[in-house]
Design a protein around this motif. Sequence first.
Motif, PDB file in Angstrom:
ATOM      1  N   LEU A   1      -2.338  -6.691   2.189  1.00  0.00           N
ATOM      2  CA  LEU A   1      -1.577  -5.674   1.462  1.00  0.00           C
ATOM      3  C   LEU A   1      -0.722  -4.827   2.410  1.00  0.00           C
ATOM      4  CD1 LEU A   1      -4.178  -4.570  -1.221  1.00  0.00           C
ATOM      5  CD2 LEU A   1      -1.981  -5.684  -1.630  1.00  0.00           C
TER       6      LEU A   1
ATOM      7  N   VAL B   1      -7.329   0.956  -1.890  1.00  0.00           N
ATOM      8  CA  VAL B   1      -7.319  -0.162  -0.947  1.00  0.00           C
ATOM      9  C   VAL B   1      -8.614  -0.180  -0.144  1.00  0.00           C
ATOM     10  CG1 VAL B   1      -6.076  -1.137   1.035  1.00  0.00           C
ATOM     11  CG2 VAL B   1      -4.802  -0.030  -0.796  1.00  0.00           C
TER      12      VAL B   1
ATOM     13  N   GLN C   1      -7.095  -6.026   2.703  1.00  0.00           N
ATOM     14  CA  GLN C   1      -6.410  -4.810   3.147  1.00  0.00           C
ATOM     15  C   GLN C   1      -5.264  -5.157   4.104  1.00  0.00           C
ATOM     16  OE1 GLN C   1      -8.933  -1.643   4.682  1.00  0.00           O
ATOM     17  NE2 GLN C   1     -10.504  -2.038   3.123  1.00  0.00           N
TER      18      GLN C   1
ATOM     19  N   PHE D   1      -6.993  -8.574  -7.279  1.00  0.00           N
ATOM     20  CA  PHE D   1      -7.491  -7.458  -6.475  1.00  0.00           C
ATOM     21  C   PHE D   1      -8.351  -6.519  -7.304  1.00  0.00           C
ATOM     22  CE2 PHE D   1      -3.771  -8.306  -3.620  1.00  0.00           C
ATOM     23  CZ  PHE D   1      -4.516  -8.608  -2.493  1.00  0.00           C
TER      24      PHE D   1
ATOM     25  N   VAL E   1       0.848  -1.198   0.000  1.00  0.00           N
ATOM     26  CA  VAL E   1       0.000   0.000   0.000  1.00  0.00           C
ATOM     27  C   VAL E   1       0.883   1.248   0.000  1.00  0.00           C
ATOM     28  CG1 VAL E   1      -1.754   1.278   1.290  1.00  0.00           C
ATOM     29  CG2 VAL E   1      -1.777  -1.230   1.302  1.00  0.00           C
TER      30      VAL E   1
ATOM     31  N   ILE F   1      -3.048   0.534  -4.157  1.00  0.00           N
ATOM     32  CA  ILE F   1      -2.222  -0.672  -4.272  1.00  0.00           C
ATOM     33  C   ILE F   1      -0.911  -0.275  -4.949  1.00  0.00           C
ATOM     34  CG2 ILE F   1      -2.028  -2.962  -5.311  1.00  0.00           C
ATOM     35  CD1 ILE F   1      -5.066  -3.184  -5.185  1.00  0.00           C
TER      36      ILE F   1
ATOM     37  N   LEU G   1      -2.330  -8.840  -8.862  1.00  0.00           N
ATOM     38  CA  LEU G   1      -2.987  -7.548  -9.104  1.00  0.00           C
ATOM     39  C   LEU G   1      -4.341  -7.725  -9.790  1.00  0.00           C
ATOM     40  CD1 LEU G   1       0.012  -5.298 -10.203  1.00  0.00           C
ATOM     41  CD2 LEU G   1      -1.207  -5.260  -8.008  1.00  0.00           C
TER      42      LEU G   1
END
Length: 196
Positions: free
Chosen positions: A175, A164, A172, A194, A138, A143, A191
Motif C-alpha cells: 500500500l 493500515v 502495508q 484488504f 495510504v 487505506i 479493497l
Amino acid sequence: MKNYKKMSVVVLYMLFILVGFVYGYNKGKDISDDNNNIAHEKNGIDVQKVEDEKVIKHEEKITPSTLLEYVYYYTKCNHTITEVKKPTGDIIGMNEEKFMRYITINCPQWELISFSSNKIVMSIKKHHLCPNHYIIGVENDKIAVYKIGKDGKKVLFKIVNHSVKLLNEIDQRKLKEGITVDSKEEMVEVLENFSS
C-alpha cells in the motif's frame, strides 16, 4: 479482290481524316488557350494568379462543423483515449498551413495527424498513466484510493475507514508503494481483499 482493295483504301483515307481531325482539334485548343492567356495578359490579368485562386477556392478550411479529434496516448499504461470537440472561434476559417502555425505556437506538444474540413486529428504522448486508473495507497494511516488526474498526478478519490496498522507487513508495504488498478471493479476487488 478489287472490292477489297477499294474498301481498304477508303478505310485508310477515313483513318487519315480522323487522325487529322483529332490533331487539328487539339492544336486549335492549345492555340485558343494561348490566345486566352495573351488576351488576359494584355488586360493586366495574371493567368498564374487566376489559376492559383482557383486552387485556393477548393482549399480545406476549418468550419463550425469540423470535428476536432484529440488522441491521447499514455506511455505508462499503453492506453489511448480520444476526445472529440467542436472548434473554437479563433481557429474557424484557418487552412492547414495557418492551423499548423497556430498549434506550433499555442500547443507545440501536439502532432497534427490529418486535416480536412470534416475532421482534424491531433495526437499527443503523455508519459504517465491515463485517468482511467486508480492507485490504492495510504493517507493518514488509512487505506486511500487515488485517481490519476489529466496531468498524471494522484488526486485523492476516497479514504476507506480501515487502518493500515491492522494489516500484515507485506500488505502495508504494498500500500505504501501504491497498487495500481485498471478499473473501478478491480479497485473494489482489491479493497475487499484488504477488508476481509
